[in-house]
Design an enzyme around this catalytic site. Structure first.
Site, PDB file in Angstrom:
ATOM      1  N   LYS A  43       0.887  -1.167   0.000  1.00 56.59           N
ATOM      2  CA  LYS A  43       0.000   0.000   0.000  1.00 56.59           C
ATOM      3  C   LYS A  43       0.919   1.209   0.000  1.00 56.59           C
ATOM      4  O   LYS A  43       1.577   1.513   0.999  1.00 56.59           O
ATOM      5  CB  LYS A  43      -0.903   0.024   1.242  1.00 56.59           C
ATOM      6  CG  LYS A  43      -1.785   1.267   1.266  1.00 56.59           C
ATOM      7  CD  LYS A  43      -2.520   1.467   2.569  1.00 56.59           C
ATOM      8  CE  LYS A  43      -3.072   2.897   2.599  1.00 56.59           C
ATOM      9  NZ  LYS A  43      -3.700   3.222   3.892  1.00 56.59           N
ATOM     10  N   ALA A  51      -9.454   1.935   8.871  1.00 56.43           N
ATOM     11  CA  ALA A  51      -8.658   1.666  10.075  1.00 56.43           C
ATOM     12  C   ALA A  51      -9.278   2.400  11.267  1.00 56.43           C
ATOM     13  O   ALA A  51     -10.054   1.836  12.027  1.00 56.43           O
ATOM     14  CB  ALA A  51      -7.198   2.060   9.873  1.00 56.43           C
ATOM     15  N   SER A  52      -8.957   3.709  11.372  1.00 55.63           N
ATOM     16  CA  SER A  52      -9.357   4.488  12.548  1.00 55.63           C
ATOM     17  C   SER A  52     -10.841   4.399  12.876  1.00 55.63           C
ATOM     18  O   SER A  52     -11.206   4.314  14.050  1.00 55.63           O
ATOM     19  CB  SER A  52      -9.025   5.967  12.347  1.00 55.63           C
ATOM     20  OG  SER A  52      -7.713   6.125  11.922  1.00 55.63           O
ATOM     21  N   GLY A  73      -7.844   9.635   9.028  1.00 56.40           N
ATOM     22  CA  GLY A  73      -8.228   9.774  10.428  1.00 56.40           C
ATOM     23  C   GLY A  73      -9.195  10.911  10.709  1.00 56.40           C
ATOM     24  O   GLY A  73      -9.557  11.134  11.863  1.00 56.40           O
ATOM     25  N   ALA A  78      -9.331   6.071   3.373  1.00 58.23           N
ATOM     26  CA  ALA A  78      -9.194   7.234   4.253  1.00 58.23           C
ATOM     27  C   ALA A  78     -10.425   8.117   4.284  1.00 58.23           C
ATOM     28  O   ALA A  78     -11.043   8.390   3.259  1.00 58.23           O
ATOM     29  CB  ALA A  78      -7.991   8.091   3.894  1.00 58.23           C
ATOM     30  N   GLY A  79     -10.773   8.535   5.472  1.00 54.53           N
ATOM     31  CA  GLY A  79     -11.831   9.522   5.671  1.00 54.53           C
ATOM     32  C   GLY A  79     -13.135   8.953   6.196  1.00 54.53           C
ATOM     33  O   GLY A  79     -13.979   9.697   6.687  1.00 54.53           O
TER      34      GLY A  79
END
Lengths: 257, 66
Positions: A97, A206-207, A158, A184-185
């Site tokens: 990645k 993830a987050s 994040g 992301a986001g």
């Protein structure tokens, strides 16, 4: 229904990131709840992170997930190249990645260094999955460089701000012949569902899972959202009618007083 | 001789191999990679690679991320 990513056939469309989990046990439960078949790790100097090391790899292997090393923290193509090569040696995978960020405040991709790194990694035999901006032109360049997917951001890493420019994501999907993965986001389930409704092949989260108050519950929510969004996309939604309603009940045979 | 390992200078005996250095910084036996002066060293070659004065060594592993 299955899909192909970098030569592998997957059933789950939810790729997870291991970043942010407070313990390996949380990570284990999150992987199980998402059914994720691919999960990311970062590469760092030994001894710096308590949750790193062999046991992290064991948790991922026991979950049956493929390891996707990232180049997080890299600011130049040269740094990303070395990090990817170290990951390939350490983890015996040619998947990467690719993250090359412009600065540590926004963590936004640096388009110039990113494209340079992508070309070099493809030439070196890597299966390159680049984290990119939501710019359709850059996405096209990355695909032409030989990347196995393009992974545009919905909003900064994040931030949990969701998909700020769905039109751009739709344009990227419309022109791409490799999988488009929203990376992301994402903040909550509806963001993941929207990504899939727009036609993304998958999402990377993830987050939004690991930093939720209840990570395991959010993991399940994200799994359902990805499945629901994908099903809705496949089903073909009704047209948006901005200026007039369309009755769903028969308009004939109405009683009169 | 002085080498730099993960950003820190260290005095090691002349002729120290990559394998010996790795063993001195981690007891992990998998998921590790080493670069010397920006070049990745294949694991099978670690015992036979002798480090030189002022070599820059990075020893990395997978951690949570992304």
């Amino acid at each position: 229904m299955t899909w192909d990513l970098g030569g592998r056939t997957l059933t789950s469309r939810l790729i997870t990131g291991t970043g942010g989990a407070t313990s390996l046990d949380v990570m284990r439960r999150v992987l199980a709840a998402t059914g994720s078949q691919v999960t990311t790790v970062a590469m760092r100097r030994v001894g710096h992170y308590a949750l790193g090391g062999g046991s992290l790899l064991e948790v991922i292997q026991q979950a049956g997930a493929e390891i996707l090393p990232n180049t997080a923290g890299c600011h130049t193509a040269a740094e990303a190249l070395l990090t990817a090569r170290l990951a390939r040696e350490a983890l015996e995978t040619d998947w990467v990645k690719l993250e090359v960020v412009a600065d540590d405040k926004t963590l936004l991709p640096d388009p110039v260094e990113l494209l340079d790194a992508a070309r070099k990694l493809v030439a070196d035999g890597f299966t390159v999955l680049p984290y990119t901006t939501d710019d359709p032109v850059l996405a096209r360049h990355l695909e032409q460089a030989g990347c196995a997917a393009v992974m545009p951001l919905g909003s900064p890493i994040g931030s949990g701000l969701g998909i700020r420019n769905p039109h751009n994501i739709a344009m990227i999907i419309e022109q791409a012949s490799v999988p488009v993965i929203l990376d992301a986001g994402i903040g909550t389930a509806s963001d993941a569902a929207l990504a899939m409704e727009l036609g993304c092949a998958g999402v990377l989260i993830a987050s939004a899972i690991t930093r939720a108050a209840e990570p395991e519950t959010m993991a399940r929510a994200m799994k359902l959202a990805v499945e629901a969004g994908h099903a809705a996309r496949e089903a073909g939604r009704i047209e948006r009618r901005w200026h007039a309603a369309l009755a769903s009940s028969p308009v004939e045979g109405l009683v009169s007083p | 001789m002085i080498i730099t390992i993960n950003g820190q200078p260290r005095d090691v005996p002349a002729g120290t191999s990559v394998a010996q250095l790795v063993k001195s910084v981690t007891d992990q036996d998998r998921g590790i990679a080493v670069a010397v002066n920006g070049e990745v060293m294949p694991r099978r070659e670690w015992p036979g690679i002798a480090l030189g004065d002022r070599d820059q060594v990075e020893v990395v592993t997978a951690v949570q991320g992304g």
